[in-house]
Design a protein around this motif. Structure first.
Motif, short mmCIF file in Angstrom:
data_model
loop_
_atom_site.label_atom_id
_atom_site.label_comp_id
_atom_site.label_asym_id
_atom_site.label_seq_id
_atom_site.Cartn_x
_atom_site.Cartn_y
_atom_site.Cartn_z
N PRO A 148 0.83 -1.21 0.00
CA PRO A 148 0.00 0.00 0.00
C PRO A 148 0.87 1.26 0.00
N ALA A 149 0.45 2.26 -0.74
CA ALA A 149 1.18 3.52 -0.79
C ALA A 149 1.08 4.23 0.56
N ASN A 150 2.06 5.04 0.84
CA ASN A 150 2.02 5.84 2.07
C ASN A 150 0.90 6.89 1.99
N GLY A 151 0.25 7.11 3.12
CA GLY A 151 -0.71 8.20 3.20
C GLY A 151 -2.11 7.91 2.73
N ILE A 152 -2.40 6.68 2.30
CA ILE A 152 -3.76 6.37 1.87
C ILE A 152 -4.60 5.98 3.09
N SER A 153 -5.90 5.95 2.92
CA SER A 153 -6.80 5.69 4.04
C SER A 153 -6.69 4.25 4.52
N THR A 154 -7.17 4.01 5.73
CA THR A 154 -7.16 2.66 6.30
C THR A 154 -7.96 1.71 5.42
N HIS A 155 -9.07 2.19 4.90
CA HIS A 155 -9.90 1.35 4.04
C HIS A 155 -9.17 1.01 2.74
N ASP A 156 -8.47 1.99 2.17
CA ASP A 156 -7.72 1.72 0.94
C ASP A 156 -6.55 0.78 1.19
N VAL A 157 -5.93 0.85 2.36
CA VAL A 157 -4.88 -0.10 2.72
C VAL A 157 -5.45 -1.52 2.70
N LEU A 158 -6.64 -1.68 3.25
CA LEU A 158 -7.31 -2.99 3.25
C LEU A 158 -7.57 -3.45 1.83
N ARG A 159 -8.03 -2.53 0.98
CA ARG A 159 -8.32 -2.88 -0.41
C ARG A 159 -7.05 -3.27 -1.16
N VAL A 160 -5.97 -2.53 -0.94
CA VAL A 160 -4.71 -2.84 -1.62
C VAL A 160 -4.22 -4.22 -1.20
N LYS A 161 -4.23 -4.50 0.08
CA LYS A 161 -3.75 -5.80 0.56
C LYS A 161 -4.60 -6.93 0.00
N HIS A 162 -5.91 -6.73 -0.06
CA HIS A 162 -6.80 -7.75 -0.60
C HIS A 162 -6.50 -7.98 -2.09
N THR A 163 -6.32 -6.90 -2.84
CA THR A 163 -6.07 -7.01 -4.27
C THR A 163 -4.74 -7.70 -4.55
N ILE A 164 -3.72 -7.36 -3.78
CA ILE A 164 -2.41 -8.00 -3.94
C ILE A 164 -2.52 -9.50 -3.69
N GLU A 165 -3.26 -9.87 -2.67
CA GLU A 165 -3.42 -11.30 -2.35
C GLU A 165 -4.20 -12.01 -3.45
N VAL A 166 -5.29 -11.41 -3.90
CA VAL A 166 -6.14 -12.04 -4.92
C VAL A 166 -5.37 -12.27 -6.21
N LEU A 167 -4.56 -11.29 -6.60
CA LEU A 167 -3.83 -11.37 -7.87
C LEU A 167 -2.45 -12.01 -7.72
N ASN A 168 -2.07 -12.38 -6.49
CA ASN A 168 -0.77 -13.00 -6.21
C ASN A 168 0.38 -12.12 -6.73
N LEU A 169 0.27 -10.81 -6.48
CA LEU A 169 1.25 -9.86 -7.01
C LEU A 169 2.57 -9.87 -6.25
N ASN A 170 2.61 -10.55 -5.12
CA ASN A 170 3.87 -10.68 -4.39
C ASN A 170 4.43 -12.09 -4.45
N CYS A 171 4.12 -12.80 -5.53
CA CYS A 171 4.75 -14.10 -5.72
C CYS A 171 6.25 -13.89 -5.90
N LEU A 172 7.03 -14.90 -5.61
CA LEU A 172 8.49 -14.77 -5.66
C LEU A 172 8.98 -14.37 -7.04
N ARG A 173 8.31 -14.83 -8.07
CA ARG A 173 8.71 -14.49 -9.44
C ARG A 173 8.64 -12.99 -9.68
N LEU A 174 7.52 -12.37 -9.34
CA LEU A 174 7.37 -10.94 -9.58
C LEU A 174 8.26 -10.11 -8.66
N LYS A 175 8.41 -10.54 -7.42
CA LYS A 175 9.31 -9.81 -6.51
C LYS A 175 10.74 -9.85 -7.01
N ARG A 176 11.15 -10.98 -7.58
CA ARG A 176 12.50 -11.10 -8.12
C ARG A 176 12.71 -10.15 -9.30
N TYR A 177 11.73 -10.13 -10.21
CA TYR A 177 11.84 -9.23 -11.36
C TYR A 177 11.95 -7.78 -10.92
#
Length: 236
Positions: A148-177
């Motif tokens: 989550p970006a700095n300074g966004i609302s608590t609700h948006d932090v929740l949304r970002v974390k949920h979206t990252i999990e759903v899309l698997n955007l922090n898989c090891l492959r993408l983090k490595r790239y």
């Protein structure tokens, strides 16, 4: 995440949406989409590719690296009226749901990520690429992690974390790239620090667009880490 602004609905998609037999709301969305013509899907691809500058709408990998698929941003199965709705369509990486020659665990991300593909997510929390300012809700850490970006609302932090999990955007492959882009790019910038012309050429190339496609993937992380140097180089 690419902030997606749809243009005019492709011709064949518009015809199917206005089909008098079901008014674009099929009884079986999956079958209806599977039976939608290859020509019509090619039209959609040709329309969306320049809007996304040739990158996956979610992770920003180049669409030609692993192939692509036309992605329903919100599930067509759960939302039949959105099956042929252009504003619900995007291009996501990974054509057939698998990545060959990738040895890290759970490497599939974006539209074919298990939670997204199986509709195991909250549509009210999920951040859609069609939302104004969606890209600004995310930031990239130096270890390659998206967060989550700095300074966004608590609700948006929740949304970002949920979206990252759903899309698997922090898989090891993408983090490595992403980590490689940060480390290699900053090392090059450091090496070119005393040559403003060479530095400007490098930075221009990093953001170059050819035939409406970015030359390099993961444009948001390049903007976050390189833009300051680019602006400084232009001033100099």
């Amino acid at each position: 995440m690419i902030e997606l602004r749809h243009s005019t609905t492709p011709r064949l998609l518009n015809q199917r949406k206005n089909n008098p037999n079901d008014n674009g709301v099929p009884a079986n969305p999956r079958n209806a989409w599977n039976n939608f013509s290859t020509e019509a899907k090619r039209e959609i691809h040709n329309s969306l590719t320049p809007l996304q500058n040739g990158l996956c709408v979610y992770c920003e990998e180049k669409l030609d690296k692993y192939g692509f698929h036309i992605e329903h941003i919100l599930s067509k199965t759960l939302n039949p009226p959105l099956t042929f709705e252009y504003s619900n369509l995007s291009l996501s990486c990974i054509e057939n749901g698998t990545i060959s020659n990738e040895t890290t665990p759970n490497p599939v991300s974006c539209g074919h990520a298990p939670l997204k593909k199986d509709n195991k997510y909250d549509e009210n929390l999920f951040i859609k690429p069609t939302e104004i300012g969606c890209n600004a809700l995310f930031q990239y850490k130096s270890n390659g992690e998206i967060a989550p970006a700095n300074g966004i609302s608590t609700h948006d932090v929740l949304r970002v974390k949920h979206t990252i999990e759903v899309l698997n955007l922090n898989c090891l492959r993408l983090k490595r790239y992403r980590r490689e882009i940060i480390n290699e790019g900053l090392n090059i910038i450091l090496d070119l620090n005393d040559d403003s012309e060479a530095l400007q050429n490098f930075l221009d190339l990093e953001f170059e667009v050819v035939n409406n496609k970015y030359v390099f993937p993961f444009i948001s992380i390049r903007k976050q880490y390189y833009s300051l140097f680019r602006d400084y180089s232009l001033i100099e």
